[in-house]
Design an enzyme around this catalytic site. Structure first.
Site, mmCIF file in Angstrom:
data_model
loop_
_atom_site.group_PDB
_atom_site.id
_atom_site.type_symbol
_atom_site.label_atom_id
_atom_site.label_comp_id
_atom_site.label_asym_id
_atom_site.label_seq_id
_atom_site.Cartn_x
_atom_site.Cartn_y
_atom_site.Cartn_z
ATOM 1 N N GLU A 20 39.080 42.421 17.626
ATOM 2 C CA GLU A 20 40.569 42.389 17.687
ATOM 3 C C GLU A 20 41.280 43.305 16.767
ATOM 4 O O GLU A 20 40.981 43.119 15.516
ATOM 5 C CB GLU A 20 41.031 40.984 17.923
ATOM 6 C CG GLU A 20 42.678 40.738 17.619
ATOM 7 C CD GLU A 20 43.384 41.306 18.884
ATOM 8 O OE1 GLU A 20 42.900 40.814 19.949
ATOM 9 O OE2 GLU A 20 44.290 42.219 18.770
ATOM 10 N N ASP A 55 53.070 40.572 38.982
ATOM 11 C CA ASP A 55 52.476 41.390 37.864
ATOM 12 C C ASP A 55 53.308 42.919 37.988
ATOM 13 O O ASP A 55 53.117 43.508 36.754
ATOM 14 C CB ASP A 55 51.098 41.569 37.933
ATOM 15 C CG ASP A 55 50.414 40.299 37.364
ATOM 16 O OD1 ASP A 55 51.130 39.228 37.027
ATOM 17 O OD2 ASP A 55 49.290 40.071 37.197
ATOM 18 N N GLY A 95 39.945 37.541 27.044
ATOM 19 C CA GLY A 95 38.891 37.782 25.942
ATOM 20 C C GLY A 95 38.216 36.347 25.593
ATOM 21 O O GLY A 95 37.063 36.025 25.334
ATOM 22 N N HIS A 145 50.096 4.608 27.495
ATOM 23 C CA HIS A 145 48.995 4.271 26.268
ATOM 24 C C HIS A 145 47.694 3.838 26.975
ATOM 25 O O HIS A 145 47.808 3.105 27.787
ATOM 26 C CB HIS A 145 49.647 3.339 25.303
ATOM 27 C CG HIS A 145 48.521 3.035 24.218
ATOM 28 N ND1 HIS A 145 48.369 4.007 23.249
ATOM 29 C CD2 HIS A 145 47.698 2.066 24.028
ATOM 30 C CE1 HIS A 145 47.397 3.564 22.472
ATOM 31 N NE2 HIS A 145 46.872 2.409 22.885
ATOM 32 N N GLU A 174 47.414 43.010 53.157
ATOM 33 C CA GLU A 174 46.549 42.928 51.897
ATOM 34 C C GLU A 174 45.450 43.965 52.370
ATOM 35 O O GLU A 174 44.821 44.052 53.379
ATOM 36 C CB GLU A 174 45.882 41.483 51.789
ATOM 37 C CG GLU A 174 44.660 41.404 50.866
ATOM 38 C CD GLU A 174 45.227 41.765 49.493
ATOM 39 O OE1 GLU A 174 46.054 41.366 48.886
ATOM 40 O OE2 GLU A 174 44.496 42.638 48.886
ATOM 41 N N GLU A 184 38.840 33.446 26.900
ATOM 42 C CA GLU A 184 38.110 32.346 28.083
ATOM 43 C C GLU A 184 36.853 33.026 28.329
ATOM 44 O O GLU A 184 35.679 32.079 28.547
ATOM 45 C CB GLU A 184 38.978 32.370 29.267
ATOM 46 C CG GLU A 184 40.432 31.682 28.943
ATOM 47 C CD GLU A 184 41.486 31.562 30.182
ATOM 48 O OE1 GLU A 184 41.039 32.034 31.133
ATOM 49 O OE2 GLU A 184 42.476 31.052 30.125
ATOM 50 N N GLY A 239 39.339 42.489 22.436
ATOM 51 C CA GLY A 239 40.600 41.826 22.658
ATOM 52 C C GLY A 239 40.503 40.353 22.820
ATOM 53 O O GLY A 239 39.641 39.720 23.385
ATOM 54 N N ALA A 240 41.183 39.622 21.723
ATOM 55 C CA ALA A 240 41.139 37.932 21.690
ATOM 56 C C ALA A 240 42.356 37.454 22.085
ATOM 57 O O ALA A 240 43.101 36.578 21.514
ATOM 58 C CB ALA A 240 41.056 37.821 20.083
HETATM 59 P P1 FAD Z 1 47.928 39.850 42.251
HETATM 60 O O1 FAD Z 1 47.522 38.625 42.080
HETATM 61 O O2 FAD Z 1 47.295 40.955 41.505
HETATM 62 O O3 FAD Z 1 47.961 40.499 43.725
HETATM 63 C C1 FAD Z 1 48.199 41.759 44.397
HETATM 64 C C2 FAD Z 1 47.731 41.828 45.786
HETATM 65 O O4 FAD Z 1 48.111 43.004 46.296
HETATM 66 C C3 FAD Z 1 45.911 41.984 45.512
HETATM 67 O O5 FAD Z 1 45.343 41.219 46.482
HETATM 68 C C4 FAD Z 1 45.976 43.569 45.808
HETATM 69 O O6 FAD Z 1 44.625 43.810 46.645
HETATM 70 C C5 FAD Z 1 47.123 43.912 46.857
HETATM 71 N N1 FAD Z 1 47.503 45.142 46.933
HETATM 72 C C6 FAD Z 1 47.848 46.024 46.060
HETATM 73 N N2 FAD Z 1 48.353 46.902 46.603
HETATM 74 C C7 FAD Z 1 48.215 46.825 47.941
HETATM 75 C C8 FAD Z 1 48.682 47.683 48.873
HETATM 76 N N3 FAD Z 1 49.254 48.932 48.678
HETATM 77 N N4 FAD Z 1 48.660 47.209 50.196
HETATM 78 C C9 FAD Z 1 47.884 45.956 50.467
HETATM 79 N N5 FAD Z 1 47.631 45.277 49.258
HETATM 80 C C10 FAD Z 1 47.896 45.701 48.202
HETATM 81 N N6 FAD Z 1 47.173 33.756 35.464
HETATM 82 C C11 FAD Z 1 47.701 32.562 35.078
HETATM 83 O O7 FAD Z 1 48.661 32.206 35.188
HETATM 84 N N7 FAD Z 1 46.822 31.615 34.686
HETATM 85 C C12 FAD Z 1 45.434 31.685 34.571
HETATM 86 O O8 FAD Z 1 44.579 30.959 34.177
HETATM 87 C C13 FAD Z 1 45.144 33.302 34.650
HETATM 88 N N8 FAD Z 1 43.842 33.597 34.471
HETATM 89 C C14 FAD Z 1 43.370 34.944 34.627
HETATM 90 C C15 FAD Z 1 41.899 35.259 34.529
HETATM 91 C C16 FAD Z 1 41.790 36.550 34.781
HETATM 92 C C17 FAD Z 1 40.186 36.947 34.404
HETATM 93 C C18 FAD Z 1 42.742 37.440 35.215
HETATM 94 C C19 FAD Z 1 42.250 38.765 35.654
HETATM 95 C C20 FAD Z 1 43.771 37.174 35.408
HETATM 96 C C21 FAD Z 1 44.515 35.815 35.083
HETATM 97 N N9 FAD Z 1 45.795 35.535 35.242
HETATM 98 C C22 FAD Z 1 45.911 34.256 35.187
HETATM 99 C C23 FAD Z 1 46.851 36.199 35.793
HETATM 100 C C24 FAD Z 1 47.019 36.182 37.262
HETATM 101 O O9 FAD Z 1 45.836 36.317 38.012
HETATM 102 C C25 FAD Z 1 48.160 37.349 37.699
HETATM 103 O O10 FAD Z 1 49.102 37.065 36.884
HETATM 104 C C26 FAD Z 1 48.475 37.039 39.050
HETATM 105 O O11 FAD Z 1 47.526 37.205 40.069
HETATM 106 C C27 FAD Z 1 49.709 37.932 39.552
HETATM 107 O O12 FAD Z 1 50.071 37.826 40.868
HETATM 108 P P2 FAD Z 1 50.477 38.890 41.931
HETATM 109 O O13 FAD Z 1 50.635 38.294 43.184
HETATM 110 O O14 FAD Z 1 51.767 39.608 41.171
HETATM 111 O O15 FAD Z 1 49.486 40.012 42.029
#
Ligand code: FAD
Length: 468
Positions: free
Chosen positions: A206, A314, A188, A446, A36, A190, A183-184
């Site tokens: 939006e 993601d 946006g 219920h 990380e 929440e 963006g809605a």
């Molecule tokens: P991430 O959680 O983005 O983690 C990736 C990690 O990799 C990070 O810690 C980063 O620092 C690390 N990293 C990147 N490159 C490197 C590298 N080269 N070396 C070492 N470390 C690295 N999703 C939901 O399902 N429900 C929700 O309610 C929700 N609410 C959200 C609210 C907000 C404000 C935001 C911004 C997002 C929300 N999401 C929600 C989306 C959710 O956060 C993401 O879909 C999720 O975190 C993706 O997980 P991930 O493991 O793919 O990546």
């Protein structure tokens, strides 16, 4: 100083995709390492996403109730006030507790945690750079779980002060008088709700003709009506064009029906989506090419084009959701370990945690129409649910959509208090290929809001009991 270490599984990124994959790997007997680059484990979700936003939504919902709903219950809260400092401290406490939880899980599962930037170095090696130190790891299998970051608009670059992403909008140190949200979608709506409840004048701009556009039209329409009542000002079919300064004030410019409009704003939250994060990852070193959206292409077993390198979460195609990343992490590692891991992309729930919450699973009516699938829908309004009446939760409805021929559930849409919890039973039924009749004949306790799910399923064939 340089050292070399060998693992069965190396994971780059400790978000919900990465850390869950690491735990599954350890459970399956793989010698596992996770890397990380940020100070804390947990990724976007835990540090700046799902968790802090839900903590703020919870606190501000209570504040809103104290100011607008408590009196009707005989609760006198004259001289109500809120401390933004304490509110943020409460959010941080929640995040800290969960960070500790992830750390503990790594330790308990004997997963080796490395701090630093992980870079693919070829030949199944990963170089970790941390300040002046460099460590080289070799892994039989490498999973890229580097997540995503906020999309910036070219004419509205983040400056972290006026033009901000969600990273800053979950941590303002004072309540902005005027907040413009571009963006809605989920983020946006929440964060717009959070600041509107705290007293900001919130303008949500939006480009599309509807808010929450990935849900059914009737859900979006009702959400728009309810959130307007909560103080969110929506400007739909409106295209943001830039930001200018006038008499020391920031003015967001936009265009609607060919006319220029302006929004004075102390803060502009740009919430137009997220993009995969692959900076300095070394994709070129191992010959991985990203697609037109910057995502890493993978096959159904999460294999990239590079030998021994997988990707999840993601950073690959699909909805950017924490639970999707987690499931992919589990499935990917199970495949690596020779098991039959699998993600059912047809039943991934999608939730916006506003009040009421908006939740869906499966296909929308628009998708079904476009695919030429003959369907029938049943809707049940929360106004007909006893628990909803007893708990001031009558706004909203549940809708179940099923195949006309087979009765198999194809989609469920919810706008209701605790919609995120209600959708779970629909997801389970769909996972097992359930029909609307199966769901309608399932006994729900219920009085619960969940009875609205049963009633909506019964309504598919006109059999809801409490509908008029
Ligand atoms: P991430 O959680 O983005 O983690 C990736 C990690 O990799 C990070 O810690 C980063 O620092 C690390 N990293 C990147 N490159 C490197 C590298 N080269 N070396 C070492 N470390 C690295 N999703 C939901 O399902 N429900 C929700 O309610 C929700 N609410 C959200 C609210 C907000 C404000 C935001 C911004 C997002 C929300 N999401 C929600 C989306 C959710 O956060 C993401 O879909 C999720 O975190 C993706 O997980 P991930 O493991 O793919 O990546």
């Amino acid at each position: 100083m340089s050292e070399e270490k060998t693992f069965d599984l190396i994971i780059i990124g400790s978000g919900p995709g990465g850390y869950v994959a690491a735990i599954r790997g350890a459970q399956l007997g793989l010698k596992t390492a996770i890397i990380e680059k940020d100070e804390n484990l947990g990724g976007t979700c835990l540090n700046v996403g799902c968790i802090p936003s839900k903590a703020l939504l919870h606190s501000t919902e209570m504040y809103h109730f104290a100011g607008h709903g408590a009196e009707a219950h005989g609760i006198d809260l004259t001289n109500l006030s809120i401390s933004i400092e304490k509110l943020m401290a409460k959010k941080s406490k929640t995040v800290d507790q969960l960070r500790g939880g992830v750390q503990h899980l790594m330790k308990a599962n004997k997963i080796k945690v490395f701090s630093g930037l992980g870079m693919l170095a070829g030949d199944r090696k990963v170089r970790i750079k941390e300040k002046n130190d460099e460590t080289m790891l070799t892994g039989k299998h490498i999973i890229v779980a580097t997540g995503s970051t906020s999309i910036e608009l070219p004419f509205l670059e983040f400056d972290g002060k006026t033009v901000v992403s969600s990273d800053q909008a979950i941590a303002f140190d004072k309540i902005p008088e005027r907040l413009a949200v571009v963006g809605a979608g989920a983020i946006g709506l929440e964060l717009g709700s959070v600041w509107a409840r705290l007293g900001s004048q919130v303008d949500v701009i939006e480009f599309l003709p509807a808010i929450a556009p990935s849900f059914d039209k009737d859900v979006s329409k009702m959400a728009e009506r309810l959130f307007k009542k909560q103080g969110l000002n929506f400007h739909l079919k409106t295209k943001v064009t830039g930001l200018k300064k006038s008499k020391g004030k920031s003015i967001l410019t936009a265009e609607k029906d060919g006319k220029e409009i302006e929004f004075e704003a102390d803060k502009v939250l740009v919430a137009v989506g997220r993009k995969p994060y692959t900076d300095r990852l070394g994709l070129d070193v191992v010959g991985i090419e990203t697609d037109d959206k910057g995502r890493i292409p993978v096959d159904i077993h999460f294999k990239t084009s590079a030998d021994g390198v997988y990707a999840i979460g993601d950073v690959i195609p699909g909805p950017m959701l924490a639970h999707k990343a987690e499931e992919e992490g589990v499935a990917c590692v199970e495949r690596i370990a020779g098991q039959a891991g699998h993600v059912n992309y047809k039943v991934i729930p999608n939730v916006i945690y506003t009040e009421p919450e908006i939740a869906s699973v499966g296909q929308t009516e628009a998708m079904l129409k476009e695919a030429g699938i003959d369907f029938k829908s049943g809707k049940f309004n929360l106004a007909g649910n006893g628990r909803a009446i007893a708990t001031d939760a009558t706004d909203g409805f549940v809708k179940v959509t099923a195949c006309r021929k087979t009765d198999k559930i194809l989609g469920v849409q919810v706008i209701a208090k605790s919609g995120s919890e209600l959708i779970a039973s629909a997801v389970t039924h769909m996972e097992y290929g359930g029909s609307a009749e199966d769901l309608g004949r399932t006994i729900h306790a219920h009085p619960t809001l969940s009875e609205a799910m049963k009633e909506a399923a019964l309504a598919v064939d006109g059999n809801a009991i409490h509908s008029t």
